[in-house]
Write an enzyme that holds these catalytic residues in place. Structure first.
Site, mmCIF file in Angstrom:
data_model
loop_
_atom_site.group_PDB
_atom_site.id
_atom_site.type_symbol
_atom_site.label_atom_id
_atom_site.label_comp_id
_atom_site.label_asym_id
_atom_site.label_seq_id
_atom_site.Cartn_x
_atom_site.Cartn_y
_atom_site.Cartn_z
ATOM 1 N N LYS A 129 0.788 -1.168 -0.154
ATOM 2 C CA LYS A 129 0.018 -0.088 0.069
ATOM 3 C C LYS A 129 0.877 1.083 -0.135
ATOM 4 C CE LYS A 129 -1.592 2.292 3.492
ATOM 5 N NZ LYS A 129 -2.097 2.619 4.803
ATOM 6 N N ASP A 148 -6.946 1.356 1.440
ATOM 7 C CA ASP A 148 -6.595 1.642 2.875
ATOM 8 C C ASP A 148 -8.007 1.168 3.425
ATOM 9 O OD1 ASP A 148 -8.065 3.782 1.931
ATOM 10 O OD2 ASP A 148 -7.184 5.109 3.073
#
Length: 222
Positions: A129, A148
Site C-alpha cells: 500500500k 486503505d
C-alpha cells in the site's frame, strides 16, 4: 451523475459507473498527506499507519524541518525522532522503521526513493500500500490500487469486491478499473469515504452515488 440507474451485478459495469460518478464529485482529488518530494511522502505514509492524515500533517513539518533527507534522518538521535512523532501512535516502531528506511535509502540508493515496487517494499515499514502511494503520487506510476481502510470499506459497499483482505481487494479493483485510473480512483474513494461514506453511519441520503450503490453491509443510513 447517474440518477435513475440501478446497481449492476457486473463488476466492470459497476466500476465504470462508480468511476464516472467519483470523477464528477472529486475532479481534483489528490493525496491528503502534505509533502515536498518522494522522500517526505514516503516518510509521511509510513507515519500514517493506524493514524489519520490530519494528525500526520500536524507532525511532519517539525520532523522534516529537523530531518529533511535520508541522511539526516538515518543519523538522527532515536529519542528525538520518537518524541517528534509520538502523537501518531506506535511511535517507537515507526521511529525504528523510519530510520532503517532512511539508512537503506542512503546506503543503497544514494538517498533517493527508488521508482520500483520491489525495491520500495524491501524498505523497513513499507508494504504494498505504501509503495503504491509513493509510486502513484510522487512518480505517476500506476503499479496498483491503494487499499486503505476507506477503500476497503467502500469497495465492498459499492459492490466492487466481495473479498476481505487488502491484497484480494486490490486484485479485484485492478481487474475492473482501467490502469490509467488507478491512482486517482484511490484518492477519490478515500475522499468519499471521509466526506460521506463514513464507517458507522454513512450519509446515504446525501450521497450522489446512492442510486448506483447496493449498500452492501450497510445496516442503517442517514
Amino acid at each position: 451523475m447517474p440518477k435513475k440507474q440501478q446497481p449492476s451485478s457486473d463488476p466492470k459495469l459497476q466500476a465504470r459507473r462508480v468511476l464516472m460518478a467519483l470523477k464528477e464529485l472529486y475532479p481534483d482529488a489528490e493525496c491528503a498527506l502534505v509533502h515536498d518530494g518522494p522522500f517526505q511522502l514516503l516518510a509521511a505514509t509510513i507515519l500514517s499507519a493506524q493514524c489519520t492524515d490530519v494528525r500526520v500533517n500536524l507532525v511532519t513539518p517539525r520532523l522534516f524541518a529537523r530531518f529533511p533527507d535520508a541522511r539526516s534522518l538515518a543519523e538522527a538521535d532515536r529519542a528525538e525522532v520518537e518524541e517528534l512523532i509520538r502523537s501518531t501512535g506506535f511511535f517507537r516502531a515507526k521511529a525504528k522503521n523510519l530510520q532503517a528506511m532512511a539508512a537503506r535509502l542512503q546506503q543503497e540508493h544514494g538517498g533517493q526513493v527508488p521508482r520500483d515496487l520491489e525495491l520500495l517494499t524491501a524498505l523497513a515499514g513499507v508494504g504494498r500500500k505504501t509503495a503504491n502511494v509513493v509510486l502513484g503520487t510522487a512518480f505517476g506510476l500506476a503499479t496498483g490500487v491503494v487499499v486503505d481502510t476507506h477503500v476497503k470499506r467502500l469497495a465492498g459497499r459499492l459492490g466492487l469486491t466481495t473479498r476481505k483482505t487488502p491484497e484480494q481487494i486490490e486484485t479485484d479493483l485492478m481487474a475492473v478499473v482501467p490502469r490509467s485510473e488507478w491512482v486517482e480512483f484511490s484518492h477519490r474513494l478515500i475522499h468519499h469515504g471521509r466526506k460521506l461514506c463514513v464507517a458507522r453511519k454513512p450519509h446515504c441520503s446525501q450521497c450522489p452515488l446512492e442510486p448506483i450503490c447496493p449498500k452492501i453491509g450497510v445496516r442503517s443510513s442517514q
